[in-house]
Design a protein around this motif. Sequence first.
Motif, PDB file in Angstrom:
ATOM      1  N   SER A 143      22.342 -84.611 115.644  1.00 37.31           N
ATOM      2  CA  SER A 143      22.572 -83.285 115.061  1.00 37.31           C
ATOM      3  C   SER A 143      21.284 -82.510 114.802  1.00 37.31           C
ATOM      4  O   SER A 143      21.120 -81.931 113.730  1.00 37.31           O
ATOM      5  CB  SER A 143      23.360 -83.466 113.762  1.00 37.31           C
ATOM      6  OG  SER A 143      24.512 -84.236 113.971  1.00 37.31           O
ATOM      7  N   PRO A 144      20.379 -82.433 115.771  1.00 38.52           N
ATOM      8  CA  PRO A 144      19.085 -81.799 115.477  1.00 38.52           C
ATOM      9  C   PRO A 144      19.193 -80.339 115.046  1.00 38.52           C
ATOM     10  O   PRO A 144      18.470 -79.910 114.143  1.00 38.52           O
ATOM     11  CB  PRO A 144      18.300 -81.947 116.785  1.00 38.52           C
ATOM     12  CG  PRO A 144      19.345 -82.146 117.840  1.00 38.52           C
ATOM     13  CD  PRO A 144      20.474 -82.867 117.157  1.00 38.52           C
TER      14      PRO A 144
ATOM     15  N   GLN B 258      30.752 -81.878 115.432  1.00 34.58           N
ATOM     16  CA  GLN B 258      31.901 -81.595 114.561  1.00 34.58           C
ATOM     17  C   GLN B 258      31.940 -80.137 114.107  1.00 34.58           C
ATOM     18  O   GLN B 258      32.854 -79.720 113.416  1.00 34.58           O
ATOM     19  CB  GLN B 258      31.883 -82.514 113.332  1.00 34.58           C
ATOM     20  CG  GLN B 258      32.045 -83.977 113.667  1.00 34.58           C
ATOM     21  CD  GLN B 258      33.371 -84.261 114.351  1.00 34.58           C
ATOM     22  OE1 GLN B 258      34.413 -83.802 113.926  1.00 34.58           O
ATOM     23  NE2 GLN B 258      33.317 -85.018 115.440  1.00 34.58           N
ATOM     24  N   GLN B 259      30.950 -79.343 114.510  1.00 34.53           N
ATOM     25  CA  GLN B 259      30.913 -77.935 114.129  1.00 34.53           C
ATOM     26  C   GLN B 259      32.068 -77.208 114.817  1.00 34.53           C
ATOM     27  O   GLN B 259      32.303 -77.381 116.006  1.00 34.53           O
ATOM     28  CB  GLN B 259      29.571 -77.309 114.519  1.00 34.53           C
ATOM     29  CG  GLN B 259      28.368 -77.967 113.865  1.00 34.53           C
ATOM     30  CD  GLN B 259      28.382 -77.859 112.354  1.00 34.53           C
ATOM     31  OE1 GLN B 259      28.433 -76.768 111.802  1.00 34.53           O
ATOM     32  NE2 GLN B 259      28.325 -78.994 111.684  1.00 34.53           N
ATOM     33  N   GLY B 260      32.794 -76.419 114.072  1.00 36.00           N
ATOM     34  CA  GLY B 260      33.883 -75.631 114.633  1.00 36.00           C
ATOM     35  C   GLY B 260      35.156 -76.405 114.917  1.00 36.00           C
ATOM     36  O   GLY B 260      36.064 -75.881 115.550  1.00 36.00           O
TER      37      GLY B 260
ATOM     38  N   PRO C  80      22.443 -69.199 104.813  1.00 32.80           N
ATOM     39  CA  PRO C  80      23.292 -68.278 105.580  1.00 32.80           C
ATOM     40  C   PRO C  80      23.607 -68.754 106.997  1.00 32.80           C
ATOM     41  O   PRO C  80      24.677 -68.483 107.526  1.00 32.80           O
ATOM     42  CB  PRO C  80      22.480 -66.982 105.604  1.00 32.80           C
ATOM     43  CG  PRO C  80      21.629 -67.041 104.391  1.00 32.80           C
ATOM     44  CD  PRO C  80      21.295 -68.501 104.222  1.00 32.80           C
ATOM     45  N   GLY C  81      22.684 -69.470 107.636  1.00 36.92           N
ATOM     46  CA  GLY C  81      22.905 -69.932 109.003  1.00 36.92           C
ATOM     47  C   GLY C  81      23.853 -71.101 109.155  1.00 36.92           C
ATOM     48  O   GLY C  81      24.187 -71.491 110.277  1.00 36.92           O
ATOM     49  N   GLU C  82      24.313 -71.659 108.041  1.00 34.72           N
ATOM     50  CA  GLU C  82      25.276 -72.769 108.107  1.00 34.72           C
ATOM     51  C   GLU C  82      26.682 -72.168 108.255  1.00 34.72           C
ATOM     52  O   GLU C  82      27.495 -72.208 107.342  1.00 34.72           O
ATOM     53  CB  GLU C  82      25.160 -73.650 106.864  1.00 34.72           C
ATOM     54  CG  GLU C  82      23.823 -74.354 106.765  1.00 34.72           C
ATOM     55  CD  GLU C  82      23.712 -75.238 105.542  1.00 34.72           C
ATOM     56  OE1 GLU C  82      24.183 -76.397 105.614  1.00 34.72           O
ATOM     57  OE2 GLU C  82      23.181 -74.762 104.516  1.00 34.72           O
ATOM     58  N   TRP C  83      26.949 -71.629 109.438  1.00 28.78           N
ATOM     59  CA  TRP C  83      28.148 -70.812 109.656  1.00 28.78           C
ATOM     60  C   TRP C  83      29.442 -71.562 109.391  1.00 28.78           C
ATOM     61  O   TRP C  83      30.351 -71.027 108.748  1.00 28.78           O
ATOM     62  CB  TRP C  83      28.156 -70.267 111.087  1.00 28.78           C
ATOM     63  CG  TRP C  83      26.988 -69.387 111.364  1.00 28.78           C
ATOM     64  CD1 TRP C  83      25.904 -69.680 112.164  1.00 28.78           C
ATOM     65  CD2 TRP C  83      26.736 -68.093 110.821  1.00 28.78           C
ATOM     66  NE1 TRP C  83      25.013 -68.647 112.152  1.00 28.78           N
ATOM     67  CE2 TRP C  83      25.502 -67.650 111.332  1.00 28.78           C
ATOM     68  CE3 TRP C  83      27.430 -67.269 109.953  1.00 28.78           C
ATOM     69  CZ2 TRP C  83      24.957 -66.414 111.013  1.00 28.78           C
ATOM     70  CZ3 TRP C  83      26.880 -66.026 109.638  1.00 28.78           C
ATOM     71  CH2 TRP C  83      25.665 -65.627 110.161  1.00 28.78           C
TER      72      TRP C  83
END
Length: 178
Positions: free
Chosen positions: A20-21, A112-114, A144-147
């Motif tokens: 998860s870089p 696992q994003q999205g 903020p960038g952790e959508w």
Amino acid sequence: MAKPLTKDVAALDYAAYMASPDVVRVHSDGRWPVEGFTLQQDLKLVAKHQADHEARRAFTFVLLATLEGEALGCLYLNPLHEYLRRVRAKPQTMDTFPPDSAMVTFWLRQDQQGTGLAEVVAEAVNDWLVNDWPIKMHLFRILPGEWTSRAALERLPLRRIDLLLPGEERPYLWYQPR
């Protein structure tokens, strides 16, 4: 399933971290190492997290897939007042929150994003802290960038709050249970 981060699950944690870089860079605002980071280095950090957990100073959990023996990310519960002191919060800000309040952060594997996992984790953690954890208040903190995490938190019965923190350079977003 959340399990305390100990040396027994360190290899699973390390695998999730290294897979998860981009997530790690965004979540840590570039402060956590990725390239060249070794399992031995991770074991040193895990030992610190384990010692903090056992001493009840702070709590770090690895989030595990129930059947696959795979780590999906990490959850951190840290003393809010300790953080507020470090970033030179004003006394009136400190007084807003009970002394035993927690600052909650988490990250999930890049793959696992999205997927909807962030919604499941955010809701489960919030319910757990509201109903079962012996603290009076908790705040979620994200960048903020952790959508994916941001969208998950904004779907919960939380309200976004602004904190005036003179010593904090990062533009954190804060969410509090209603």
